[in-house]
Design a protein around this motif. Structure first.
Motif, PDB file in Angstrom:
ATOM      1  N   SER A  24       0.823  -1.199   0.000  1.00  0.00           N
ATOM      2  CA  SER A  24       0.000   0.000   0.000  1.00  0.00           C
ATOM      3  C   SER A  24       0.865   1.260   0.000  1.00  0.00           C
ATOM      4  N   LYS A  27       2.584   1.900  -3.388  1.00  0.00           N
ATOM      5  CA  LYS A  27       1.679   2.547  -4.345  1.00  0.00           C
ATOM      6  C   LYS A  27       1.616   4.049  -4.106  1.00  0.00           C
ATOM      7  N   LYS A  28       1.603   4.456  -2.830  1.00  0.00           N
ATOM      8  CA  LYS A  28       1.463   5.863  -2.490  1.00  0.00           C
ATOM      9  C   LYS A  28       2.718   6.675  -2.802  1.00  0.00           C
ATOM     10  N   PHE A  30       5.063   5.719  -5.035  1.00  0.00           N
ATOM     11  CA  PHE A  30       5.630   5.281  -6.317  1.00  0.00           C
ATOM     12  C   PHE A  30       6.076   6.460  -7.174  1.00  0.00           C
TER      13      PHE A  30
END
Length: 216
Positions: A24, A27-28, A30
């Motif tokens: 998670s 993703k934030k 990236f």
């Protein structure tokens, strides 16, 4: 990242939660860490594909991984504008790889060197994220590691061993010219990236819970 900080501060997470939060967080961050992630991947492929590159430059992708540890800590704590400590990260990675390399090629040998590395990691499992993530001296880092590592070794050792285990099974790929090196490089990069973010999350969870214990 307030929600993640709250989770890490309330209770010790389960192993599946550590991995869930790792992906998670990846993703934030990236977009902001894109060049760093690309750098780790390209350099790791080069290290695994080019003869003797690992001996000379193997510490470079690991150093980028250390920067990712700090970047993850700073992202969780909303301090992303802080100094990434690039020099400190690369110097630490270089010294770790140098000691390991000298241990393997000298009379010590690879098995005793690995045993020594495992023992050191067991003794100081949180040394790296503290040293990279906090502005502490070596002495302060060692002392703080001893404080938070008590009863918390398994929390970091088991997940990290599970994360790096695919690399151990990729050994046969060295017998496949070029393509095998590329595959090992990609796999190695994935392991460095995931383990770096995972390391940061588990460290912060342990640190926050340690502070909570003393404050209660």
């Amino acid at each position: 990242m307030l929600e993640l900080r709250k989770k890490l501060s309330e209770n010790y997470l389960k192993m599946r939660d550590y991995f869930s939060e790792t992906f998670s967080l990846l993703k934030k961050i990236f977009q902001k860490a894109l060049f760093l992630l690309i750098g780790i991947t390209v350099l790791e492929i080069g290290v695994e594909s080019i003869p003797f590159a690992g001996i000379l430059f193997g510490f470079v992708p690991i150093g980028l991984g250390y920067i990712l540890i700090r970047k993850s800590i700073m992202a969780i704590e909303d301090n992303e504008n802080e100094n990434p400590l690039i020099g400190k990260s690369f110097l630490t990675a270089f010294l770790v790889c140098l000691v390991m390399f000298l241990s393997i090629v000298t009379i010590i040998g690879i098995i005793p060197a690995l045993v020594g590395l495992i023992y050191l990691f067991y003794t100081a499992p949180y040394f790296l994220p503290i040293f990279i993530g906090r502005n502490k001296s070596l002495k302060e880092t060692w002392s703080y590691n001893k404080e938070i590592a008590s009863n918390n070794r398994a929390k970091i050792i088991i997940p990290l061993l599970l994360t790096i285990s695919p690399v151990l099974f990729s050994f046969p790929l060295i017998f496949i010219p070029i393509f095998g090196g590329i595959l090992r490089g990609i796999l190695g990069a994935i392991v460095i990236i995931i383990s770096s973010v995972l390391y940061a999350i588990i460290y912060l969870n342990v640190e926050y819970m340690n502070k909570k214990t003393y404050s209660d």
